[in-house]
Enzyme design. Structure first.
Site, mmCIF file in Angstrom:
data_model
loop_
_atom_site.group_PDB
_atom_site.id
_atom_site.type_symbol
_atom_site.label_atom_id
_atom_site.label_comp_id
_atom_site.label_asym_id
_atom_site.label_seq_id
_atom_site.Cartn_x
_atom_site.Cartn_y
_atom_site.Cartn_z
ATOM 1 N N SER A 214 45.866 68.363 8.402
ATOM 2 C CA SER A 214 44.843 67.368 8.133
ATOM 3 C C SER A 214 43.767 67.916 7.210
ATOM 4 O O SER A 214 43.711 69.107 6.918
ATOM 5 C CB SER A 214 44.191 66.929 9.454
ATOM 6 O OG SER A 214 45.151 66.413 10.347
ATOM 7 N N SER A 252 49.414 63.855 9.414
ATOM 8 C CA SER A 252 48.137 64.371 8.913
ATOM 9 C C SER A 252 47.028 63.332 9.062
ATOM 10 O O SER A 252 47.239 62.142 8.896
ATOM 11 C CB SER A 252 48.261 64.789 7.437
ATOM 12 O OG SER A 252 48.543 63.677 6.616
ATOM 13 N N ASP A 254 43.979 62.458 7.118
ATOM 14 C CA ASP A 254 43.320 62.683 5.830
ATOM 15 C C ASP A 254 42.209 61.641 5.691
ATOM 16 O O ASP A 254 42.475 60.472 5.387
ATOM 17 C CB ASP A 254 44.321 62.549 4.691
ATOM 18 C CG ASP A 254 45.550 63.417 4.917
ATOM 19 O OD1 ASP A 254 45.380 64.634 5.075
ATOM 20 O OD2 ASP A 254 46.664 62.868 4.950
#
Length: 338
Positions: A214, A252, A254
């Site tokens: 991340s 992830s 983000d």
């Protein structure tokens, strides 16, 4: 090969065409400050807290406009929905590890309650914003070592100095298969400034096109932008992130948050607010987008260049990237010849 101890530009890397601010950090934006608490203890505690403050005043009483962008939502942040709804930021932006979001939220809330006795009694509640990345490779994340007082302390020690690499929320993070962490960069855009701070925690060695992990990306500017425009700015972090090889992997988180320091919104202001904002079709808006992308990319590389080899939980090691490895990766991504 020696591990890199300097920032990206110290090794000849360049990012875009716009000039950097004086310190090339997010705190080049006037009024912005950063505070960090690092927990590096024993063999398995590698974590911490990073606080980004939009200005030096009372953040609840004097809110700033903000926008967010969730590139991939595998994250456990707090406070984003109210920013999206109202376009206002009324707390420090706090960054930590995934399981420490509740403790950091509590500590930040305690700080805001101490500063504002009216919260929850004669006025409404407060929206605390906390972002996270998973540092469990190096940190005993189940130990819940970050406590509310660490969040409170990180806010109180905020200053114009920004440490990078193995510090604050970046202490246990990894990036592109190497030791990652906190990184920052800034750009001068016409008469204004834009800065970015990241906590990098994505990617795997020899697999830079299919990264996991991340990243939290915080953008600050002193340009007069409204909340919708700040959401547009937050989206542009995507392009800087992509330049480092990320494709926003399934697992992830983000996430980007952008805010402007140009206008403070009084908690009990007049019934009618008056604003002046940059036009969307003004040529400088494209420069702001460009600055966001290039400062994000540079901040990520700075997080790598500043990081030192770290051994943590169960003897796991994330080593510092070397200059040769960094240049090889970047050449493969953007076709540079350093």
């Amino acid at each position: 090969m020696d591990k890199i101890k300097k920032r990206a530009r110290d090794h000849g890397l360049t990012f875009g065409t716009l000039p950097t601010g004086k310190e090339n950090t997010i705190t080049d934006v006037p009024g912005v400050s950063v505070g960090q608490i690092t927990l590096f203890e024993g063999e398995d505690i590698r974590t911490g807290v990073t606080a980004v403050l939009p200005h030096e005043g009372n953040l609840f009483r004097e809110k700033v406009l903000a926008g967010t962008s969730v590139i991939n939502g595998f994250g456990k942040t707090t406070g984003l929905v109210q920013i999206d709804e109202l376009g206002l930021l009324e707390s420090p932006i706090m960054l930590t590890n995934t399981f420490s979001v509740p403790a950091v939220t509590e500590g930040t809330l305690q700080y805001l309650l101490q500063e504002n006795e009216e919260i929850g009694t004669t006025t409404g509640t407060v929206n605390v914003v906390v972002g996270e990345c998973n540092d469990s490779s190096l940190n005993d994340i189940r130990g819940l070592h970050v406590r509310p007082d660490h969040a409170n302390s990180s806010i109180k020690r905020a200053s114009s100095h920004v440490g990078e690499g193995v510090v604050g929320a970046g202490t246990g993070m990894s990036c592109l298969g190497f030791k990652g962490g906190v990184g920052t960069s800034s750009r001068i855009v016409g008469d204004g400034t834009l800065g970015v701070l990241v906590v990098s925690n994505f990617g795997a060695r020899n697999d830079v096109d299919l990264p996991t992990g991340s990243i939290m990306m915080i953008v600050a500017t002193d340009y007069a932008l409204n909340e919708r425009q700040l959401q547009r700015v937050a989206k542009r972090t995507t392009f800087g992130l992509a330049l480092t090889g990320s494709t926003a992997h399934h697992g992830s988180g983000d996430i980007a948050i952008a805010f402007s320091t140009a206008k403070k919104i009084d908690h009990e202001g007049d019934e009618l607010e008056r604003f002046k904002f940059l036009r969307d079709d003004h040529s400088v808006m494209n420069d702001i987008f460009n600055a966001t992308a290039s400062a994000t990319e540079e901040a990520i590389w700075n997080s790598l260049f500043a990081a030192e080899t770290t051994v943590g939980r169960d003897g796991n090691e994330e080593r510092a990237i070397t200059r040769e490895e960094a240049l090889e990766i970047r050449q493969s991504l953007v076709g540079m010849k350093d």
